[in-house]
Design an enzyme around this catalytic site. Structure first.
Site, PDB file in Angstrom:
ATOM      1  N   LYS A 197       3.914 -43.059  12.762  1.00 26.60           N
ATOM      2  CA  LYS A 197       4.483 -41.836  14.286  1.00 26.60           C
ATOM      3  C   LYS A 197       6.104 -41.713  12.882  1.00 26.60           C
ATOM      4  O   LYS A 197       6.500 -40.611  12.931  1.00 26.60           O
ATOM      5  CB  LYS A 197       5.386 -43.042  15.177  1.00 26.60           C
ATOM      6  CG  LYS A 197       6.268 -42.255  16.139  1.00 26.60           C
ATOM      7  CD  LYS A 197       7.117 -43.254  17.195  1.00 26.60           C
ATOM      8  CE  LYS A 197       7.792 -44.091  17.149  1.00 26.60           C
ATOM      9  NZ  LYS A 197       8.676 -44.957  17.367  1.00 26.60           N
TER      10      LYS A 197
ATOM     11  N   ASP B 116       4.984 -41.375  20.984  1.00 26.65           N
ATOM     12  CA  ASP B 116       6.261 -42.364  21.406  1.00 26.65           C
ATOM     13  C   ASP B 116       6.153 -42.915  22.616  1.00 26.65           C
ATOM     14  O   ASP B 116       5.455 -42.560  23.026  1.00 26.65           O
ATOM     15  CB  ASP B 116       7.929 -42.095  21.196  1.00 26.65           C
ATOM     16  CG  ASP B 116       8.274 -40.914  21.658  1.00 26.65           C
ATOM     17  OD1 ASP B 116       7.196 -40.763  23.192  1.00 26.65           O
ATOM     18  OD2 ASP B 116       9.614 -41.552  22.102  1.00 26.65           O
TER      19      ASP B 116
END
Ligand code: SF4
Length: 238
Positions: free
Chosen positions: A134, A152
């Protein structure tokens, strides 16, 4: 009952491949200000900001980095102070001991393996200590080198509610989204979902009545119009 409702909801909104473009277009109109909320001036500040943003708010990170980036300007600066001093500087961001260790180790690797420069390739970014997929995707995308889609908590929740994915694992969610979202939208798509998730599709109480995606969303708690005409129980599970 629940199964038949879900089936009906999916039939009402149509296949995801037909919904994705109008969804992106509407979200872009709804959230023209949907950009990264972290403040940074160069790739190093971007990397550190994103590393610090785990399990805290962007507002807190920005407050900490305003002072931090005046003190630490180069990778060497993070290694020039005692670990305890860096920990104290990062303390308000939470899990500060782990973050301080990761930041120092990442800075050491930048100097050792990358001539002090922040790489742009995902496979290089994820080698840095404390940098997961991420974080790597955020750093690459913000530098104009998008290679994936940031997943997320908001992107995950909204993608599931919109039935753009059935997966739970972020890597599998990203793979589904990469097959679905046009390549040109990979960078802005997560920002649109993140801002929509903060403002409208809130985790505990989605504001479906105010949502521009209600007629495209199988999880909508409102009746968006024909062919659904009667009150039905919500399929949303948060
Ligand atoms: S209709 Fe409701 S569940 Fe669907 S995206 Fe909008 S707020 Fe979220």
């Amino acid at each position: 009952m629940a199964r038949s409702y879900i089936h009906e909801a999916r039939r009402r909104v149509g296949p995801k491949r037909e919904r994705i473009r109008p969804a992106i277009e509407r979200l872009a109109l709804e959230h023209p200000d949907a950009v990264i909320a972290l403040r940074f001036r160069d790739p190093l500040e971007l990397l550190v900001s994103v590393m610090l943003s785990a399990q805290t708010t962007d507002v807190t990170v920005n407050r900490v980095t305003e002072r931090l980036f005046r003190k630490y300007r180069r990778p060497e600066d993070y290694l020039a102070v005692p670990l305890e001093e860096l920990e104290a500087d990062l303390r308000p961001t939470g899990t500060f001991r782990q973050k301080a260790r990761n930041v120092r180790a990442a800075m050491a690797m930048l100097l050792e393996d990358f001539d002090g420069e922040v790489p742009t390739r995902l496979e290089e970014l994820v080698r840095l200590p404390g940098v997961g997929r991420k974080t790597a995707n955020v750093v690459a995308s913000e530098r104009g080198a998008t290679q994936g889609i940031v997943v997320d908590t908001h992107v995950r929740r909204l993608s599931q509610r919109l039935r753009f994915t059935r997966q739970e694992d972020p890597v599998k969610i990203e793979a589904d989204l990469k097959r679905l979202v046009p390549r040109a939208d990979w960078a802005r798509f997560p920002h649109l979902l993140i801002w929509h998730g903060r403002r409208v599709c809130i985790a505990r109480r989605p504001r479906c009545g105010d949502c521009v995606l209600a007629d495209l969303c199988p999880s909508a708690r409102v009746d968006p119009g024909p062919p659904v005409g009667s009150a039905v129980p919500s399929p949303i599970r948060t």
